[in-house]
Design an enzyme around this catalytic site. Structure first.
Site, PDB file in Angstrom:
ATOM      1  N   CYS A  38      -8.145 -21.552 -32.505  1.00 44.58           N
ATOM      2  CA  CYS A  38      -8.806 -22.725 -32.431  1.00 44.58           C
ATOM      3  C   CYS A  38      -9.697 -22.888 -31.405  1.00 44.58           C
ATOM      4  CB  CYS A  38      -7.621 -23.851 -32.408  1.00 44.58           C
ATOM      5  SG  CYS A  38      -8.140 -25.521 -32.105  1.00 44.58           S
ATOM      6  N   SER A  40     -10.039 -24.946 -29.054  1.00 44.67           N
ATOM      7  CA  SER A  40      -9.125 -25.333 -27.934  1.00 44.67           C
ATOM      8  C   SER A  40      -8.453 -24.099 -27.276  1.00 44.67           C
ATOM      9  CB  SER A  40      -7.903 -26.404 -27.974  1.00 44.67           C
ATOM     10  OG  SER A  40      -8.381 -27.602 -28.842  1.00 44.67           O
ATOM     11  N   HIS A  59      -1.860 -22.086 -30.818  1.00 40.26           N
ATOM     12  CA  HIS A  59      -0.898 -23.140 -31.223  1.00 40.26           C
ATOM     13  C   HIS A  59      -1.028 -23.515 -32.480  1.00 40.26           C
ATOM     14  CE1 HIS A  59      -5.148 -24.520 -30.194  1.00 40.26           C
ATOM     15  NE2 HIS A  59      -4.907 -25.532 -31.056  1.00 40.26           N
ATOM     16  N   CYS A 160      -3.112 -27.662 -36.583  1.00 38.57           N
ATOM     17  CA  CYS A 160      -4.152 -28.216 -35.803  1.00 38.57           C
ATOM     18  C   CYS A 160      -5.391 -28.522 -36.518  1.00 38.57           C
ATOM     19  CB  CYS A 160      -4.443 -27.350 -34.498  1.00 38.57           C
ATOM     20  SG  CYS A 160      -5.733 -27.821 -33.477  1.00 38.57           S
TER      21      CYS A 160
END
Ligand SMILES: [Zn+2]
Ligand SMILES: [Zn+2]
Length: 357
Positions: A38, A40, A59, A160
């Site tokens: 991702c 992030s 994550h 996510c």
């Protein structure tokens, strides 16, 4: 276990053997099945968000329960799960009022590590999951059981990217049927905002991006109109598509402040702009804009998601053919090639690159 560790910001991850502890009270150990890269993760690996080194990033993940700690009741060994960074205690005022993404509890895992390298150095759980590894120890509230017939690589995306885009539209803004929506930036998160808007019954659904291939993808996810912001003034184009008034909702998935500014300029009177992408610069805006036009500006954290409620619904939508997940996966990599997967996301080549175990 094998894991990819960030020892220095902005450097390739080091794939090496780590030791991982047993889960403590209320925790579970998960054997990873799939984890996506991702944006992030990349922000953290580059040091944009600060944080302590070294750590294992990752994550957006799925796996199987390997071991449960004392007092774990929600899952049992062998269960397939989606594994997210959202943790909730179930008893704080936010949790008790149905807003677990705002949970205010503190956790042993906020400060303690369950991993160390072979030199005895503690390794942090980056983004609360540390899924760029064969196993992860997380709080039981971070996992949601999914059906055994759900493909695990696609399930990982629900942790996510999907909930961030979809939830911003459906949970945070609560987009009404027949209202107009514009989504600025149609990468992995933006496409999910688009499909959220479609399921919410919005029209028109306008995708804004600089790349024609992304706009093409947005059409397949439910965009009814597209605007290439490189070729035309996107604010004027959106107004032209909405009878001159602007859209009822704008979702800004690009993490730059100028895009938030554009989102505010694109909405109608009493419209709402939702910041989804991680923009970190100051925003200059005139309060009169919020008074005269009664505009609203808000953010959405992880799609205002209630994992235990939303993940099973999204699985159901996928299995009914109403939610696209297959199309979000650009490529699959083994953990040993994670740095290649990250580089390709950095270059903007991929919607989602998934590490499969
Ligand atoms: Zn993410
Ligand atoms: Zn709570």
């Amino acid at each position: 276990m094998k894991a990819a560790v960030c020892y220095e910001f902005n450097k390739p991850l080091v794939v090496e053997q780590l030791d991982i502890d047993k889960p403590q009270k209320g925790e579970v150990k998960v054997r990873m099945a799939a984890t996506a890269v991702c944006h992030s993760d990349i922000h953290f690996i580059c040091g944009d968000m600060g944080g302590n080194l070294p750590f294992v990033p990752g994550h957006e993940s799925s796996g199987f329960i390997e071991e449960v700690g004392e007092g774990v009741t929600s899952v049992k060994v062998g269960d397939p799960v989606v594994l997210s960074l959202l943790r909730s205690c179930g008893v704080c005022p936010y949790c008790r009022t149905g807003r677990p993404n705002m949970c205010e509890a503190k956790w042993p895992l906020d400060t303690e590590s369950r991993m160390k390298n072979r030199r005895g150095q503690a390794i942090g759980h980056g983004l609360r999951v540390a899924s760029f590894a064969e196993f992860a120890v997380v709080d039981q509230s971070q996992v949601v059981k999914i059906p055994a017939n759900m493909p695990m690589d696609r399930a990982a995306l629900l942790a996510c990217g999907v909930i961030t885009g979809f939830g911003a539209v459906v949970n945070r803004a609560k987009v009404k049927p027949m209202s107009s929506v514009v989504v600025i930036g149609v990468g992995g998160v933006g496409l999910n905002a688009i499909q959220g808007a479609k399921i919410a019954g919005a029209y028109p659904i306008i995708a804004v991006d600089m790349l024609d291939n992304k706009l093409q993808a947005a059409r397949t996810f439910g965009a009814t109109h597209t605007v290439n912001g490189k070729q035309t003034d996107p604010v004027q184009a959106v107004k032209d598509m909405t009878s001159g008034r602007g859209a009822d909702y704008a979702f800004v998935t690009v993490g730059v402040t100028s895009a938030v500014r554009q989102g505010l300029s694109m909405i109608a009177r009493q419209g709402t702009t939702v910041i989804v992408g991680l923009a970190t610069q100051d925003l200059t805006s005139n309060p009169m804009e919020y008074i005269d036009g009664e505009k609203m500006l808000t953010g959405s954290f992880m799609g205002t998601t209630n994992l235990a409620v939303d993940v099973p619904k999204l699985v159901g939508l996928y299995q009914a053919g109403a939610l696209k997940l297959d199309e979000l996966i650009s490529a699959r990599y083994p953990l040993d090639r994670i740095n290649e997967a990250i580089e390709s996301v950095k270059k903007g080549e991929a919607l989602r690159n998934v590490i499969v175990f």
